[in-house]
Design an enzyme around this catalytic site. Sequence first.
Site, short mmCIF file in Angstrom:
data_model
loop_
_atom_site.label_atom_id
_atom_site.label_comp_id
_atom_site.label_asym_id
_atom_site.label_seq_id
_atom_site.Cartn_x
_atom_site.Cartn_y
_atom_site.Cartn_z
N LEU A 161 -24.50 58.34 -41.91
CA LEU A 161 -24.10 59.67 -41.45
C LEU A 161 -25.04 60.78 -41.92
CD1 LEU A 161 -20.21 59.40 -41.75
CD2 LEU A 161 -21.66 59.13 -39.72
N ARG A 162 -25.96 60.47 -42.83
CA ARG A 162 -27.06 61.37 -43.23
C ARG A 162 -26.65 62.60 -44.02
NH1 ARG A 162 -30.36 57.27 -42.67
NH2 ARG A 162 -31.07 56.84 -40.55
N ASN A 193 -26.85 55.92 -48.77
CA ASN A 193 -28.27 56.28 -48.99
C ASN A 193 -28.58 57.66 -48.40
OD1 ASN A 193 -27.95 55.17 -46.40
ND2 ASN A 193 -30.10 54.53 -46.29
N ASP A 207 -27.58 49.88 -49.54
CA ASP A 207 -28.16 49.69 -48.21
C ASP A 207 -29.34 50.62 -47.97
OD1 ASP A 207 -28.33 48.62 -45.56
OD2 ASP A 207 -27.54 50.53 -44.86
N HIS A 237 -28.34 44.68 -48.37
CA HIS A 237 -29.51 44.72 -47.49
C HIS A 237 -30.50 43.71 -48.05
CE1 HIS A 237 -32.86 46.82 -45.26
NE2 HIS A 237 -33.55 46.26 -46.25
N HIS A 294 -26.48 43.18 -41.44
CA HIS A 294 -27.44 43.03 -40.33
C HIS A 294 -28.32 41.77 -40.40
CE1 HIS A 294 -29.87 44.91 -43.40
NE2 HIS A 294 -29.55 46.15 -43.09
N ASN A 344 -35.12 47.92 -39.39
CA ASN A 344 -35.24 47.03 -40.54
C ASN A 344 -33.86 46.47 -40.88
OD1 ASN A 344 -36.30 45.68 -42.72
ND2 ASN A 344 -36.26 47.44 -44.09
N ASP A 387 -25.07 49.43 -37.64
CA ASP A 387 -26.16 49.98 -38.45
C ASP A 387 -26.68 51.27 -37.80
OD1 ASP A 387 -28.05 50.36 -40.41
OD2 ASP A 387 -29.37 48.73 -39.79
N HIS A 389 -32.12 59.40 -36.25
CA HIS A 389 -33.35 60.08 -36.68
C HIS A 389 -33.71 61.16 -35.67
CE1 HIS A 389 -34.28 57.37 -39.96
NE2 HIS A 389 -34.11 56.34 -39.17
#
Length: 430
Positions: free
Chosen positions: A65-66, A96, A154, A181, A234, A280, A307, A311
């Site tokens: 969600l940034r 992250n 992650d 991850h 993932h 990734n 995932d 961006h």
Amino acid sequence: MKPMLIRGGRVVDPSQKLDAVVDVLLAEGLVARIGENLDAPEGAETIDAAGLVVAPGLIDVHVHLREPGQEHKETIESGARAAAAGGFTAIVAMPNTDPPIDNPANVGFVLAEGLRAGGARVYPTGCITVGQNGEQLTEFGELIEAGAVAVTDDGRPVSSASMMRMALEYALAFDLPVAVHEEELTLSRGGSMNEGIIATRLGLTGIPNEAEDVMIARDLMLAELTGGRLHVQHVSTRRGVELIRAAKARGIRVTAEATPHHFTLTDAAVAAYRTDAKMNPPLRSEADRQAVREGVRDGTLDVIATDHAPHHYDEKEQAFEDAPNGIVGLETSLGLSYTELVGTGILDLSQLIDRMSCAPARSMRLDTGMKLGSLAVGFQADVTLIDTRIEWTVDRATFLSMSRNTPFHGRDLRCRAVRTIVGGRTVWSA
């Protein structure tokens, strides 16, 4: 909140082995009754669901969600609304961010912003290690008390085997899932796509399957050693699927994800240096794609997760090696999964709903603690109404997400959510 009667839909709830045309009554935020020809309470809202599938709310356990720190890509509010538009009633947010979600205050911030957003429910995760630096474990107990449902670094692997062992042992005290991850950085360093003939043709440094496989094997052994709950994120490789399948057969406590992009695309999508296909773990070979599909079919990969990694346009419009990894997926996941898996006979509809609702709830313990992932009486009134007859074309311009980075723009799909109900309240409808 007034009651809601969903009348005449095909109720598909794998948690109850239910697939029948019945009514569902929601009241006081919970599932109140399921049965034929239910009477609507006074003042109830009635929804005609004839021809629609009525499913326990879809759950995505892997969403970026940034916020905080990168709100130009996505906010908690925009992500929660995009999730609702994709049919998700709950999402699990990765930690992250900037700063990382490695303390109770930051967990509380995500939880509070998710409640304020008014879309899908937002459940935070906390970091495994402080600052995701791999050197010191966070205080798992405090993170849980603040509202975290799992721990994960992650975006980064836990490179130290001893640190990973300690994390699994520490988490065991709380029966807490440890989501991982899987990337051996000394094997993947410098790579930007799958190692293979296409990378060679494009002149790009490749990432071998073994960069993922080595870490999956290690963590499965550590989960067996400790008895901890491991959740592998993932999965993209043939060997990874095989390792997890064998581990489950031995009784190791492991759940695992497949993403729509890994069971839909191969590294051929990177042709012409297409950065919307950079992620990734990277898109792999056709043999890997087929293995992931088979893993979803037989339940080795029990969870379908997006995932979702938004961006900004300018960031993706760089040289391939410099562009960030990831694609958005909340608004395309259901259509892609139905088209690629149900439409080809790999899964039936009940199995798809299990992979997108019931199993995600089980993997993050949301079925017991939060009463999600089922339409059983007493569970949360989280419902997704789905029209499997709809044919539509992905158009990034219509996304509610703030970002548009998808390789599926222009792709024709079948099946779409038409109404998303959270806690007995409609939060999105077509």
